[in-house]
Design a protein around this motif. Structure first.
Motif, PDB file in Angstrom:
ATOM      1  N   GLN A 390       2.743 -10.203  13.464  1.00 11.89           N
ATOM      2  CA  GLN A 390       3.347  -8.876  13.585  1.00 11.89           C
ATOM      3  C   GLN A 390       2.603  -8.024  14.604  1.00 11.89           C
ATOM      4  O   GLN A 390       3.218  -7.304  15.399  1.00 11.89           O
ATOM      5  N   ALA A 391       1.268  -8.115  14.608  1.00 16.56           N
ATOM      6  CA  ALA A 391       0.468  -7.331  15.543  1.00 16.56           C
ATOM      7  C   ALA A 391       0.725  -7.775  16.974  1.00 16.56           C
ATOM      8  O   ALA A 391       0.857  -6.950  17.897  1.00 16.56           O
ATOM      9  N   ALA A 392       0.814  -9.085  17.194  1.00 10.20           N
ATOM     10  CA  ALA A 392       1.054  -9.598  18.544  1.00 10.20           C
ATOM     11  C   ALA A 392       2.440  -9.192  19.044  1.00 10.20           C
ATOM     12  O   ALA A 392       2.607  -8.788  20.203  1.00 10.20           O
ATOM     13  N   GLN A 393       3.435  -9.291  18.161  1.00 14.53           N
ATOM     14  CA  GLN A 393       4.786  -8.911  18.574  1.00 14.53           C
ATOM     15  C   GLN A 393       4.875  -7.413  18.847  1.00 14.53           C
ATOM     16  O   GLN A 393       5.525  -6.981  19.820  1.00 14.53           O
ATOM     17  N   CYS A 394       4.207  -6.627  18.032  1.00 14.20           N
ATOM     18  CA  CYS A 394       4.198  -5.184  18.240  1.00 14.20           C
ATOM     19  C   CYS A 394       3.569  -4.836  19.589  1.00 14.20           C
ATOM     20  O   CYS A 394       4.025  -3.940  20.300  1.00 14.20           O
ATOM     21  N   PHE A 395       2.548  -5.585  19.961  1.00 10.07           N
ATOM     22  CA  PHE A 395       1.844  -5.320  21.214  1.00 10.07           C
ATOM     23  C   PHE A 395       2.702  -5.637  22.435  1.00 10.07           C
ATOM     24  O   PHE A 395       2.697  -4.904  23.426  1.00 10.07           O
ATOM     25  N   VAL A 396       3.449  -6.743  22.382  1.00  6.68           N
ATOM     26  CA  VAL A 396       4.187  -7.175  23.574  1.00  6.68           C
ATOM     27  C   VAL A 396       5.613  -6.619  23.629  1.00  6.68           C
ATOM     28  O   VAL A 396       6.232  -6.600  24.696  1.00  6.68           O
ATOM     29  N   ARG A 397       6.160  -6.168  22.504  1.00  7.40           N
ATOM     30  CA  ARG A 397       7.524  -5.646  22.508  1.00  7.40           C
ATOM     31  C   ARG A 397       7.532  -4.219  23.067  1.00  7.40           C
ATOM     32  O   ARG A 397       6.777  -3.357  22.615  1.00  7.40           O
ATOM     33  N   VAL A 398       8.392  -3.981  24.042  1.00  9.38           N
ATOM     34  CA  VAL A 398       8.547  -2.645  24.637  1.00  9.38           C
ATOM     35  C   VAL A 398       9.868  -2.071  24.149  1.00  9.38           C
ATOM     36  O   VAL A 398      10.944  -2.557  24.504  1.00  9.38           O
ATOM     37  N   SER A 402       5.664   4.735  21.247  1.00 11.71           N
ATOM     38  CA  SER A 402       4.406   4.956  21.965  1.00 11.71           C
ATOM     39  C   SER A 402       3.351   3.946  21.529  1.00 11.71           C
ATOM     40  O   SER A 402       3.366   3.451  20.406  1.00 11.71           O
ATOM     41  N   LYS A 403       2.439   3.653  22.438  1.00 13.33           N
ATOM     42  CA  LYS A 403       1.369   2.702  22.135  1.00 13.33           C
ATOM     43  C   LYS A 403       0.501   3.207  20.995  1.00 13.33           C
ATOM     44  O   LYS A 403       0.019   2.414  20.176  1.00 13.33           O
ATOM     45  N   LEU A 404       0.287   4.490  20.918  1.00 11.91           N
ATOM     46  CA  LEU A 404      -0.513   5.046  19.834  1.00 11.91           C
ATOM     47  C   LEU A 404       0.163   4.822  18.491  1.00 11.91           C
ATOM     48  O   LEU A 404      -0.490   4.436  17.507  1.00 11.91           O
ATOM     49  N   ASP A 405       1.465   5.029  18.427  1.00 11.88           N
ATOM     50  CA  ASP A 405       2.198   4.792  17.183  1.00 11.88           C
ATOM     51  C   ASP A 405       2.165   3.312  16.792  1.00 11.88           C
ATOM     52  O   ASP A 405       2.086   2.967  15.608  1.00 11.88           O
ATOM     53  N   LYS A 406       2.240   2.454  17.810  1.00 11.73           N
ATOM     54  CA  LYS A 406       2.182   1.010  17.538  1.00 11.73           C
ATOM     55  C   LYS A 406       0.831   0.625  16.938  1.00 11.73           C
ATOM     56  O   LYS A 406       0.742  -0.145  15.983  1.00 11.73           O
ATOM     57  N   GLU A 407      -0.234   1.188  17.518  1.00 11.53           N
ATOM     58  CA  GLU A 407      -1.566   0.880  17.016  1.00 11.53           C
ATOM     59  C   GLU A 407      -1.740   1.371  15.586  1.00 11.53           C
ATOM     60  O   GLU A 407      -2.334   0.688  14.743  1.00 11.53           O
ATOM     61  N   LYS A 408      -1.214   2.566  15.315  1.00 11.65           N
ATOM     62  CA  LYS A 408      -1.307   3.110  13.962  1.00 11.65           C
ATOM     63  C   LYS A 408      -0.532   2.234  12.975  1.00 11.65           C
ATOM     64  O   LYS A 408      -0.989   1.976  11.857  1.00 11.65           O
ATOM     65  N   ALA A 409       0.650   1.779  13.386  1.00 16.76           N
ATOM     66  CA  ALA A 409       1.475   0.948  12.504  1.00 16.76           C
ATOM     67  C   ALA A 409       0.796  -0.393  12.216  1.00 16.76           C
ATOM     68  O   ALA A 409       0.817  -0.892  11.083  1.00 16.76           O
ATOM     69  N   THR A 410       0.177  -0.961  13.252  1.00 17.82           N
ATOM     70  CA  THR A 410      -0.522  -2.236  13.073  1.00 17.82           C
ATOM     71  C   THR A 410      -1.707  -2.081  12.131  1.00 17.82           C
ATOM     72  O   THR A 410      -1.902  -2.880  11.206  1.00 17.82           O
TER      73      THR A 410
END
Length: 435
Positions: A390-398, A402-410
């Protein structure tokens, strides 16, 4: 054969048995090797990895005629969930060296070749013969074996038990315990045949270069286990090994686990269009250092898988088997050279030699890994693989997030699954076990 006495009897013609028989025969000992199969390797249809360093110490020029498949230039480590894999690859042209470090082999072919070298060294190899019981004298010393050949008995100064993890000679005489379900894994394997050029194209290989994939995660269905794929010249060895106690607890069928692994989206394209010609299942020792039984006694030594000498943390087995067999053979020959008898005190030389080798040092280093993974299989074979995917997919999916929201979700997903203390505890305990 009944009235003939040997310096040593070796029970089994696998990696450890062949190494032991060869080491003694080249030193001039009168050696008999017993193999219950039709020929050495007849029970081993699967592919495997050969570690050159261990064999080179026994037969320095083995590359001249050994049946080698591919030398390995690439190693892939995959963490898998149901639809993806997160991987680390290591590939180096340094492995295209004059004397490569690792090879893939077909055990049936390789074991026959090794056995031929044993015969050339002067050992008598008797196939289709099962050693049914150990012979003991009045004081309890092992003095030979009974076989299934019309009550045949064969005597020797020492018996080398290279009978594999399922061997019953040692357990029947209470020289070691029957392996427990949580110290052995059941590996199921298939051989998938493809043209050589297709294998090279799919894995990016040239000439005799080879690639290995080793994978863990949800593919083992919450059971401690690993999947693997080895490239041979015109075939691919694919399989999965799971702890026997885990299979029993979950009632999972080994072949169903392998079938799901083969149909995983990351694996399926690699074997597409292949023809399956061989299938095998066998037990692998997984207990590590803490499961090693007594290795010697009056008139006997135990080597290889029968001694639980397998490094599950690094997926190494054949090199430990060959080294243990070779050292046992050397120790016995050294004792013979100085006129000693095969009593327990003298045969302790084998254990001392083994302790000084990489075999015991490596197993001791990772002695806590099996117990740690068994106790935390749900986290490390289900929860973390899913979180990593999930973390890898969150990182590469555009997707406009926002990247900050993605990091928080991960981060939130990891903390929800394991909590802050759980994450720290897992990391610390894994690091301690690895050390």
């Amino acid at each position: 054969m009944r009235n003939e006495k040997f310096d040593a009897i070796v029970v089994g013609a696998g990696m450890s048995g062949n190494a032991a028989a060869y080491a003694m025969a080249v030193r001039g000992l009168k050696v008999l090797q017993l193999e219950r199969g039709e020929y050495p390797g007849s029970k081993n249809v699967q592919g495997a990895i050969l570690y050159a360093d261990a064999l080179e110490k026994i037969i320095p020029d083995f590359r001249d005629d050994a049946p080698l498949e591919r030398h390995l230039v690439e190693q892939r480590f995959w963490i898998m969930d149901g639809t993806s894999h997160t991987g680390m690859h290591y590939r180096s042209d340094d492995f295209n060296e004059r004397t490569p470090n690792r090879y893939t082999i077909i055990r049936a072919q390789f074991d026959r070749w090794f056995s031929a070298k044993v015969r050339e060294a002067g050992c008598i190899v008797l196939c289709e013969t099962t050693a049914t019981r150990l012979i003991k004298d009045w004081s309890g010393n092992v003095t030979g074996v009974y076989t299934d050949r019309a009550g045949d008995t064969i005597h020797a100064d020492v018996v080398v038990l290279a009978e594999g993890v399922t061997g019953f000679l040692g357990t029947r005489r209470h020289l070691r315990e029957t392996p427990k379900p949580d110290s052995v894994a059941l590996a199921v394997k298939e051989m998938h045949f493809l043209p050589e050029d297709i294998i090279a194209e799919r894995f990016g290989l040239t000439g005799d270069e080879g690639c290995v994939i080793e994978a863990g995660g949800t593919i083992s269905r919450g059971i401690p286990g690993l999947g693997f794929l080895y490239t041979n010249k015109e075939s691919i060895s694919i399989g999965i090994g799971c702890l026997v106690s885990g299979l029993a607890a979950t009632m999972e069928k080994p072949y169903d686990v392998l079938d799901a692994f083969k149909h995983h989206p990351s694996i399926r394209p690699l074997i597409a269009g292949s023809e399956v010609k061989e299938y095998a299942a066998h037990l692998i020792p997984e207990g590590g250092f803490t499961a090693i039984p007594p290795l010697f006694g009056n008139g006997w030594v135990v080597v290889g898988d029968a001694a639980q000498l397998n490094n599950a943390a690094h997926r190494e087995g054949s090199n430990l088997a060959m080294t243990s067999g070779y050292l046992a053979g050397r120790a016995i020959a050294d004792i013979k050279d100085r006129g000693g008898s095969m009593v327990k005190d003298n045969l302790s030389l084998y254990k001392r030699m083994l302790d000084e080798s990489f075999v015991i040092k490596d197993l001791m280093k990772h002695k806590d890994i099996p117990r740690f993974l068994h106790a935390n299989c749900q986290s490390f074979f289900v929860t973390y693989p899913k979180l990593i995917s999930q973390a890898a997919q969150c990182f590469v999916r555009v997707d406009g997030t926002s990247k900050l929201d993605k990091e928080k979700a991960t981060s939130a997903a990891f903390f929800k699954a394991r909590s802050g203390w759980g994450l720290i505890s897992d990391a610390v305990r894994l690091a301690r076990a690895w050390r």
